[in-house]
Structure formats: structure tokens, C-alpha cells
Design a protein around this motif. Structure first.
Motif, PDB file in Angstrom:
ATOM      1  N   GLY A  41       0.797  -1.217   0.000  1.00  0.00           N
ATOM      2  CA  GLY A  41       0.000   0.000   0.000  1.00  0.00           C
ATOM      3  C   GLY A  41       0.829   1.265   0.000  1.00  0.00           C
ATOM      4  N   GLN A  42       2.141   1.134   0.125  1.00  0.00           N
ATOM      5  CA  GLN A  42       3.007   2.309   0.168  1.00  0.00           C
ATOM      6  C   GLN A  42       3.199   2.956  -1.210  1.00  0.00           C
ATOM      7  OE1 GLN A  42       6.773   0.974   1.605  1.00  0.00           O
ATOM      8  NE2 GLN A  42       6.975  -0.585   0.039  1.00  0.00           N
ATOM      9  N   PHE A  43       2.784   2.259  -2.247  1.00  0.00           N
ATOM     10  CA  PHE A  43       2.966   2.777  -3.591  1.00  0.00           C
ATOM     11  C   PHE A  43       1.761   3.612  -4.001  1.00  0.00           C
ATOM     12  CE2 PHE A  43       5.258  -1.291  -3.440  1.00  0.00           C
ATOM     13  CZ  PHE A  43       6.541  -0.797  -3.627  1.00  0.00           C
ATOM     14  N   ASP A  44       2.020   4.692  -4.708  1.00  0.00           N
ATOM     15  CA  ASP A  44       0.931   5.514  -5.217  1.00  0.00           C
ATOM     16  C   ASP A  44       0.267   4.801  -6.391  1.00  0.00           C
ATOM     17  OD1 ASP A  44       1.468   7.586  -3.450  1.00  0.00           O
ATOM     18  OD2 ASP A  44       2.928   8.515  -4.807  1.00  0.00           O
ATOM     19  N   PRO A  45      -1.036   5.017  -6.558  1.00  0.00           N
ATOM     20  CA  PRO A  45      -1.703   4.425  -7.726  1.00  0.00           C
ATOM     21  C   PRO A  45      -1.110   4.979  -9.020  1.00  0.00           C
ATOM     22  CG  PRO A  45      -3.274   5.631  -6.333  1.00  0.00           C
ATOM     23  CD  PRO A  45      -1.919   5.784  -5.728  1.00  0.00           C
ATOM     24  N   VAL A  46      -1.131   4.163 -10.039  1.00  0.00           N
ATOM     25  CA  VAL A  46      -0.578   4.577 -11.332  1.00  0.00           C
ATOM     26  C   VAL A  46      -1.550   5.525 -12.012  1.00  0.00           C
ATOM     27  CG1 VAL A  46       0.108   3.761 -13.614  1.00  0.00           C
ATOM     28  CG2 VAL A  46       0.698   2.433 -11.590  1.00  0.00           C
ATOM     29  N   ASN A  47      -1.033   6.681 -12.427  1.00  0.00           N
ATOM     30  CA  ASN A  47      -1.825   7.615 -13.208  1.00  0.00           C
ATOM     31  C   ASN A  47      -1.630   7.226 -14.673  1.00  0.00           C
ATOM     32  OD1 ASN A  47      -2.483   9.873 -14.889  1.00  0.00           O
ATOM     33  ND2 ASN A  47      -2.469  11.170 -13.068  1.00  0.00           N
ATOM     34  N   LEU A  48      -2.671   6.704 -15.294  1.00  0.00           N
ATOM     35  CA  LEU A  48      -2.543   6.159 -16.647  1.00  0.00           C
ATOM     36  C   LEU A  48      -2.217   7.229 -17.685  1.00  0.00           C
ATOM     37  CD1 LEU A  48      -5.383   3.497 -16.636  1.00  0.00           C
ATOM     38  CD2 LEU A  48      -2.938   3.156 -16.329  1.00  0.00           C
ATOM     39  N   GLU A  49      -2.730   8.444 -17.517  1.00  0.00           N
ATOM     40  CA  GLU A  49      -2.399   9.517 -18.469  1.00  0.00           C
ATOM     41  C   GLU A  49      -0.920   9.854 -18.404  1.00  0.00           C
ATOM     42  OE1 GLU A  49      -4.967  12.916 -18.182  1.00  0.00           O
ATOM     43  OE2 GLU A  49      -6.756  11.648 -18.133  1.00  0.00           O
ATOM     44  N   ASP A  50      -0.385   9.968 -17.185  1.00  0.00           N
ATOM     45  CA  ASP A  50       1.043  10.255 -17.046  1.00  0.00           C
ATOM     46  C   ASP A  50       1.887   9.110 -17.594  1.00  0.00           C
ATOM     47  OD1 ASP A  50       0.497  12.693 -15.886  1.00  0.00           O
ATOM     48  OD2 ASP A  50       0.840  11.989 -13.826  1.00  0.00           O
ATOM     49  N   PHE A  51       1.437   7.873 -17.371  1.00  0.00           N
ATOM     50  CA  PHE A  51       2.156   6.708 -17.878  1.00  0.00           C
ATOM     51  C   PHE A  51       2.159   6.703 -19.403  1.00  0.00           C
ATOM     52  CE2 PHE A  51       2.382   2.036 -18.776  1.00  0.00           C
ATOM     53  CZ  PHE A  51       3.693   1.871 -18.355  1.00  0.00           C
ATOM     54  N   GLU A  52       1.021   7.058 -20.015  1.00  0.00           N
ATOM     55  CA  GLU A  52       0.946   7.123 -21.474  1.00  0.00           C
ATOM     56  C   GLU A  52       1.887   8.202 -22.011  1.00  0.00           C
ATOM     57  OE1 GLU A  52      -2.397   7.529 -25.014  1.00  0.00           O
ATOM     58  OE2 GLU A  52      -3.000   7.835 -22.939  1.00  0.00           O
ATOM     59  N   LYS A  53       1.942   9.357 -21.375  1.00  0.00           N
ATOM     60  CA  LYS A  53       2.854  10.427 -21.795  1.00  0.00           C
ATOM     61  C   LYS A  53       4.305   9.974 -21.680  1.00  0.00           C
ATOM     62  CE  LYS A  53      -0.254  14.164 -20.543  1.00  0.00           C
ATOM     63  NZ  LYS A  53      -0.538  15.216 -19.567  1.00  0.00           N
ATOM     64  N   PHE A  54       4.608   9.251 -20.584  1.00  0.00           N
ATOM     65  CA  PHE A  54       5.954   8.732 -20.403  1.00  0.00           C
ATOM     66  C   PHE A  54       6.319   7.774 -21.541  1.00  0.00           C
ATOM     67  CE2 PHE A  54       8.418   5.058 -18.927  1.00  0.00           C
ATOM     68  CZ  PHE A  54       9.623   5.675 -18.637  1.00  0.00           C
ATOM     69  N   LEU A  55       5.390   6.851 -21.870  1.00  0.00           N
ATOM     70  CA  LEU A  55       5.661   5.910 -22.952  1.00  0.00           C
ATOM     71  C   LEU A  55       5.860   6.610 -24.281  1.00  0.00           C
ATOM     72  CD1 LEU A  55       3.243   2.962 -22.141  1.00  0.00           C
ATOM     73  CD2 LEU A  55       5.728   3.018 -21.880  1.00  0.00           C
ATOM     74  N   GLU A  56       5.039   7.623 -24.558  1.00  0.00           N
ATOM     75  CA  GLU A  56       5.192   8.369 -25.813  1.00  0.00           C
ATOM     76  C   GLU A  56       6.543   9.063 -25.859  1.00  0.00           C
ATOM     77  OE1 GLU A  56       1.925  11.045 -26.429  1.00  0.00           O
ATOM     78  OE2 GLU A  56       0.528   9.393 -26.852  1.00  0.00           O
ATOM     79  N   ALA A  57       6.975   9.620 -24.742  1.00  0.00           N
ATOM     80  CA  ALA A  57       8.270  10.292 -24.700  1.00  0.00           C
ATOM     81  C   ALA A  57       9.421   9.301 -24.895  1.00  0.00           C
ATOM     82  CB  ALA A  57       8.436  11.035 -23.381  1.00  0.00           C
TER      83      ALA A  57
END
Length: 110
Positions: A87-103
Motif C-alpha cells: 500500500g506504500q505505492f501511489d496508484p498509477v496515473n494512466l495519463e502520465d504513464f501514457e505520456k511517459f511511454l510516448e516520450a
């Protein structure tokens, strides 16, 4: 299985056993009452109850001629503590993850 945590998670992996545990949250139940809502034989339910008992998730006791099942909530404590560590991990923000993948991969990678 020698590891108690493995035994608990193995018992919890089956949806029938999870449903039985949910039913026992309400109150102790006779084995025949546990079996009623399921479309399976009493022998099949007994096998599920044996697995839950071996995992320490329920206790079974004979009261007169009737076998009763009782939830053992403390048995879930070790599993709960183990899962809480994630539970110590933050939930994944899918929009930010998609931007990261595109970059990283380029916009034509998807």
C-alpha cells in the motif's frame, strides 16, 4: 504447502471459498446451511471447508449431530500485513504513464 501464507492465499484463490468466508462473516453456520446456496454436492462443499480449515481461516466443530463452521478472522492477519506492505505505492496515473511511454518510445509506437 509448508508456508502458512501460501496456504492462506491458495485457499483464497477459489471464488467458492471466498463466498463461503463472506457468508461466515454474518454468523456461524451449519455445514448444510453453507452448502445450500451452492449448486454442488455436500461432498464438494466439505472439500472446500477442509481447505479453509487447513488454512486456519475457519474452524469446524460438532455440536450434537451437526457440524458448524466459524470464521477465524485472525488467520487473515498475516496475509493482511503482507498485502499492506504494498500500500506504500501511489496508484498509477494512466495519463502520465501514457505520456511517459510516448516520450520514451515515440508517438507512433502505440
Amino acid at each position: 504447502m509448508s508456508n502458512p501464507l501460501d496456504t492462506v492465499f491458495s485457499a483464497l484463490a477459489d471464488p467458492t471459498r471466498r463466498r463461503i468466508l463472506a457468508m461466515l462473516l454474518e454468523d456461524d453456520m451449519a455445514v448444510t446451511d453453507v452448502a445450500d446456496p451452492f449448486d454442488m454436492s455436500l461432498a464438494a462443499i466439505s472439500k472446500h471447508l477442509t481447505i479453509l480449515t487447513r488454512a486456519g481461516l475457519i474452524a469446524q466443530e460438532k455440536r450434537g449431530r451437526v457440524k458448524w463452521c466459524k470464521l477465524q478472522p485472525d488467520a487473515l492477519r498475516e496475509a493482511s500485513v503482507w498485502m499492506h506492505g504494498f500500500g506504500q505505492f501511489d496508484p498509477v496515473n494512466l495519463e502520465d504513464f501514457e505520456k511517459f511511454l510516448e516520450a520514451e518510445l515515440g508517438p507512433d509506437a502505440g
